[in-house]
Write an enzyme that holds these catalytic residues in place. Sequence first.
Site, PDB file in Angstrom:
ATOM      1  N   LYS A   4       0.832  -1.198   0.000  1.00 37.78           N
ATOM      2  CA  LYS A   4       0.000   0.000   0.000  1.00 37.78           C
ATOM      3  C   LYS A   4       0.869   1.251   0.000  1.00 37.78           C
ATOM      4  O   LYS A   4       1.755   1.406   0.840  1.00 37.78           O
ATOM      5  CB  LYS A   4      -0.926   0.022   1.227  1.00 37.78           C
TER       6      LYS A   4
ATOM      7  N   ASP B  53      -3.469   4.348  -1.831  1.00 33.77           N
ATOM      8  CA  ASP B  53      -4.379   4.805  -0.785  1.00 33.77           C
ATOM      9  C   ASP B  53      -4.357   6.332  -0.705  1.00 33.77           C
ATOM     10  O   ASP B  53      -3.681   6.915   0.144  1.00 33.77           O
ATOM     11  CB  ASP B  53      -3.945   4.173   0.547  1.00 33.77           C
TER      12      ASP B  53
ATOM     13  N   LYS C 175      -7.375   8.250  -0.703  1.00 33.71           N
ATOM     14  CA  LYS C 175      -8.593   8.727  -0.025  1.00 33.71           C
ATOM     15  C   LYS C 175      -9.121  10.011  -0.671  1.00 33.71           C
ATOM     16  O   LYS C 175      -9.317  11.041  -0.012  1.00 33.71           O
ATOM     17  CB  LYS C 175      -8.330   8.949   1.462  1.00 33.71           C
TER      18      LYS C 175
ATOM     19  N   ASP D 103     -13.486  15.021  -3.400  1.00 27.21           N
ATOM     20  CA  ASP D 103     -13.582  16.285  -4.130  1.00 27.21           C
ATOM     21  C   ASP D 103     -14.854  16.247  -4.964  1.00 27.21           C
ATOM     22  O   ASP D 103     -15.690  15.350  -4.790  1.00 27.21           O
ATOM     23  CB  ASP D 103     -12.335  16.467  -5.018  1.00 27.21           C
TER      24      ASP D 103
ATOM     25  N   PRO E 258     -17.127  15.440  -8.259  1.00 25.42           N
ATOM     26  CA  PRO E 258     -17.046  14.241  -9.093  1.00 25.42           C
ATOM     27  C   PRO E 258     -16.069  14.349 -10.255  1.00 25.42           C
ATOM     28  O   PRO E 258     -15.318  13.401 -10.535  1.00 25.42           O
ATOM     29  CB  PRO E 258     -18.491  14.065  -9.583  1.00 25.42           C
ATOM     30  N   ASN E 259     -16.048  15.464 -10.963  1.00 23.47           N
ATOM     31  CA  ASN E 259     -15.183  15.590 -12.127  1.00 23.47           C
ATOM     32  C   ASN E 259     -13.702  15.503 -11.744  1.00 23.47           C
ATOM     33  O   ASN E 259     -12.901  14.862 -12.427  1.00 23.47           O
ATOM     34  CB  ASN E 259     -15.455  16.917 -12.838  1.00 23.47           C
TER      35      ASN E 259
ATOM     36  N   THR F 269     -10.316   4.365  10.906  1.00 21.02           N
ATOM     37  CA  THR F 269     -10.171   3.590  12.137  1.00 21.02           C
ATOM     38  C   THR F 269      -9.574   4.406  13.273  1.00 21.02           C
ATOM     39  O   THR F 269      -9.541   3.950  14.412  1.00 21.02           O
ATOM     40  CB  THR F 269      -9.307   2.339  11.890  1.00 21.02           C
TER      41      THR F 269
ATOM     42  N   ARG G 285       2.803  -0.691  10.959  1.00 17.17           N
ATOM     43  CA  ARG G 285       3.887  -0.656  11.943  1.00 17.17           C
ATOM     44  C   ARG G 285       4.319  -2.006  12.494  1.00 17.17           C
ATOM     45  O   ARG G 285       5.520  -2.238  12.670  1.00 17.17           O
ATOM     46  CB  ARG G 285       3.517   0.300  13.082  1.00 17.17           C
TER      47      ARG G 285
END
Length: 235
Positions: A35, A64, A66, A69, A71-72, A120, A210
């Site tokens: 990742k 990753d 995230k 914003d 949609p375009n 999380t 970690r």
Amino acid sequence: MSAARSRLIVALDVPDGESALALAGRLAGHVGMLKIGLELFVAEGPGIVRELRRRHPELDVFLDLKLHDIPNTMAGAIRSASSLGVRFITVHAGSGIAHLRACVEQAGDSTGILAVTVLTSQDEQACREAGHTRGPAELVKIRAQAAAQAGCAGLVCSGQELESLADVAPGLFRVVPGIRPAGADVGDQKRVMTPANAIAAGATHLVVGRPIRSASDPAAAATGIVNEIALALPN
């Protein structure tokens, strides 16, 4: 063991490409996916994804970012990112169905959109502080339904919400961060779970950072978690 190994995603949360490539080299053959998060991607850009894919074509890459914003803008970012050959890309499920659907349409068949439900690191208090009138468990269900309706490939959620999602989004991947082997330091995570418990509860993939990255022998730490996953998988 290959089935168990394919479920383990290691977070390359390191500050530079040299560190990332060194860690990837130590983990090759011991994990299923790597990742790349914001720290590494901002430091190195798309080049680190290309180099990882070149050196370790047997390992999938999970980008990753995230995204959150209009949609375009999200769709354009997904179009660029999917051209790198990544397996998964994350977007925030709180963006809404139209935003999620725009991302799915741009991702193509080989790249899966994972909708992040609730981080999380957020608990009941953090959700209230952010202005939400619902707690994490209820938010996760609402956002999981939106992700399923939009055609996302999967969800990123806490292990504590896995069982409640079985009926809400049964066909989606369930990728669980905040995984800590028994006795490990939880750090800044609030809603954590052990590898075996997460798999037993329905996780399809586990994200571990970690406990592997900081181990004196990352490959051995990864193998220990893979063994735990294997024992928890149904026969």
